[in-house]
Design an enzyme around this catalytic site. Sequence first.
Site, short mmCIF file in Angstrom:
data_model
loop_
_atom_site.label_atom_id
_atom_site.label_comp_id
_atom_site.label_asym_id
_atom_site.label_seq_id
_atom_site.Cartn_x
_atom_site.Cartn_y
_atom_site.Cartn_z
N CYS A 121 -22.97 -17.08 -7.56
CA CYS A 121 -22.81 -17.71 -8.89
C CYS A 121 -21.52 -17.28 -9.58
O CYS A 121 -21.15 -17.83 -10.62
CB CYS A 121 -24.02 -17.35 -9.77
SG CYS A 121 -24.11 -15.59 -10.25
N ILE A 146 8.63 6.80 -2.29
CA ILE A 146 9.08 5.76 -3.22
C ILE A 146 9.24 6.33 -4.63
O ILE A 146 10.20 6.04 -5.34
CB ILE A 146 8.08 4.59 -3.24
CG1 ILE A 146 8.22 3.79 -1.94
CG2 ILE A 146 8.31 3.67 -4.44
CD1 ILE A 146 7.17 2.72 -1.77
N ARG A 165 -1.29 0.26 7.86
CA ARG A 165 -0.71 0.14 9.21
C ARG A 165 0.19 1.29 9.62
O ARG A 165 0.73 1.27 10.71
CB ARG A 165 0.06 -1.19 9.30
CG ARG A 165 -0.90 -2.39 9.19
CD ARG A 165 -0.22 -3.75 9.12
NE ARG A 165 -1.25 -4.76 8.91
CZ ARG A 165 -1.76 -5.04 7.71
NH1 ARG A 165 -1.34 -4.40 6.63
NH2 ARG A 165 -2.70 -5.96 7.57
N HIS A 225 -3.97 -10.04 -3.90
CA HIS A 225 -5.18 -9.80 -3.10
C HIS A 225 -6.37 -9.37 -3.95
O HIS A 225 -7.32 -8.78 -3.44
CB HIS A 225 -4.89 -8.77 -2.00
CG HIS A 225 -3.89 -9.28 -0.99
ND1 HIS A 225 -3.17 -8.44 -0.16
CD2 HIS A 225 -3.47 -10.53 -0.70
CE1 HIS A 225 -2.37 -9.17 0.60
NE2 HIS A 225 -2.53 -10.45 0.29
N GLN A 264 0.32 -6.52 -3.59
CA GLN A 264 -0.75 -6.77 -2.60
C GLN A 264 -1.87 -5.76 -2.83
O GLN A 264 -2.92 -5.84 -2.20
CB GLN A 264 -0.21 -6.63 -1.18
CG GLN A 264 0.91 -7.59 -0.84
CD GLN A 264 1.54 -7.24 0.49
OE1 GLN A 264 1.23 -7.82 1.53
NE2 GLN A 264 2.46 -6.28 0.48
N CYS A 290 -20.60 -11.88 -8.16
CA CYS A 290 -21.62 -12.42 -7.24
C CYS A 290 -20.98 -13.50 -6.37
O CYS A 290 -20.30 -14.41 -6.87
CB CYS A 290 -22.78 -13.03 -8.03
SG CYS A 290 -23.87 -14.01 -7.00
N ASP A 329 -5.74 -1.66 -6.29
CA ASP A 329 -6.18 -0.39 -6.91
C ASP A 329 -5.98 -0.35 -8.43
O ASP A 329 -6.40 0.60 -9.07
CB ASP A 329 -5.46 0.79 -6.25
CG ASP A 329 -3.93 0.60 -6.19
OD1 ASP A 329 -3.34 0.91 -5.14
OD2 ASP A 329 -3.35 0.11 -7.18
N ALA A 367 0.81 -1.23 0.00
CA ALA A 367 0.00 0.00 0.00
C ALA A 367 0.84 1.27 0.00
O ALA A 367 0.41 2.33 -0.45
CB ALA A 367 -0.93 -0.02 1.21
N1 APR Z 1 7.06 5.66 0.64
C1 APR Z 1 7.61 4.65 1.38
N2 APR Z 1 6.93 3.91 2.29
C2 APR Z 1 5.63 4.22 2.48
C3 APR Z 1 4.98 5.27 1.78
C4 APR Z 1 5.76 5.99 0.83
N3 APR Z 1 5.23 6.99 0.09
N4 APR Z 1 3.69 5.33 2.21
C5 APR Z 1 3.55 4.37 3.15
N5 APR Z 1 4.70 3.70 3.30
C6 APR Z 1 4.94 2.52 4.15
C7 APR Z 1 4.30 2.58 5.52
O1 APR Z 1 5.18 3.14 6.47
C8 APR Z 1 4.04 1.08 5.80
O2 APR Z 1 5.11 0.51 6.53
O3 APR Z 1 4.31 1.44 3.48
C9 APR Z 1 3.96 0.43 4.42
C10 APR Z 1 2.58 -0.10 4.08
O4 APR Z 1 2.31 -1.17 4.97
P1 APR Z 1 0.79 -1.61 5.21
O5 APR Z 1 -0.02 -0.41 5.48
O6 APR Z 1 0.83 -2.73 6.22
O7 APR Z 1 0.33 -2.17 3.78
P2 APR Z 1 0.67 -3.58 3.14
O8 APR Z 1 2.01 -4.06 3.57
O9 APR Z 1 0.44 -3.43 1.70
O10 APR Z 1 -0.49 -4.51 3.78
C11 APR Z 1 -0.60 -5.82 3.27
O11 APR Z 1 -2.66 -6.10 4.51
O12 APR Z 1 -4.74 -5.39 5.20
C12 APR Z 1 -4.07 -6.15 4.28
O13 APR Z 1 -4.95 -6.66 2.19
C13 APR Z 1 -4.31 -5.63 2.89
O14 APR Z 1 -2.83 -5.85 1.00
C14 APR Z 1 -2.92 -5.39 2.34
C15 APR Z 1 -2.04 -6.23 3.24
#
Ligand code: APR
Length: 238
Positions: A124, A224, A30, A113, A95, A121, A98, A18
């Site tokens: 079905c 990033i 998180r 994911h 993961q 649905c 979007d 994310a």
């Molecule tokens: N640049 C660098 N790091 C970033 C940035 C950015 N712009 N924005 C956020 N982060 C870091 C955050 O500090 C965090 O440690 O990205 C990390 C995202 O971690 P999560 O929020 O845990 O997301 P993710 O690892 O994708 O979660 C995995 O959990 O809830 C489920 O299905 C959901 O696919 C998701 C999975």
Amino acid sequence: MLTKWLNNAHSTVVFTGAGMSTESGLPDFRSSTGLWKQFDPKQLASIDALNNQLSDFMQFYLERVNSVQLVKPHQGHSILAQWEKQGLIEGIITQNVDGLHQEAGSTHVAELHGTLKRLHCQSCGETKDREDFIKQQIKCHCGGKIRPSIVLFGEQLPNKAFEDASHLSSFCDLFIVLGSSLSVAPANQFPLIAKEAGAKLIIINEESTDLDHYADLVINERKIGEVLSAVDQQLHSI
Ligand code: APR
């Protein structure tokens, strides 16, 4: 070092979470501003919520289905798509749900994911269009519930994406994690599969992750997109 490794690798795989999409305006889960700091995933993002808390489930996912329609890929997504075209990376394991990698032009994307860009649905399996869901048309003509085609907590990952990710991870010599806390299984096993297969592991993330101690290189950066842009510029000067 990252640029040199990327330039010399025979097969590079990128793994995104994310944190790859926050620079496009979507929340992560998180970090301090993450979705799971506001909502309980087990109450909303689980198969139990779909079966027993349908109105809360629908409300939560209406907002998320709409939000992915409103955002665009950022420079980081575009650079990864360009690197795939140039043969610098083999593919992306994501993961994220979007669809931003595909919208930026990446074609080899294993969506572990699923995706909010599709709905189906629950009974079905018929694919549904977004309008039905937006109009809160909850039921399919068969009587089943309409839901986003994402993996809910308590569900299995899609076989094809899982197998694709396993193959990519087992045969790469460079595995780059972008924007993930690496805290959710089984997705967080792929960096270890790559490492055990002899690949170098790079983790680029704002915060430390559960797997940093396995990495050959950790870059704690909040942007990033800017990191990838700097690497891309260095690649052009080699
Ligand atoms: N640049 C660098 N790091 C970033 C940035 C950015 N712009 N924005 C956020 N982060 C870091 C955050 O500090 C965090 O440690 O990205 C990390 C995202 O971690 P999560 O929020 O845990 O997301 P993710 O690892 O994708 O979660 C995995 O959990 O809830 C489920 O299905 C959901 O696919 C998701 C999975």
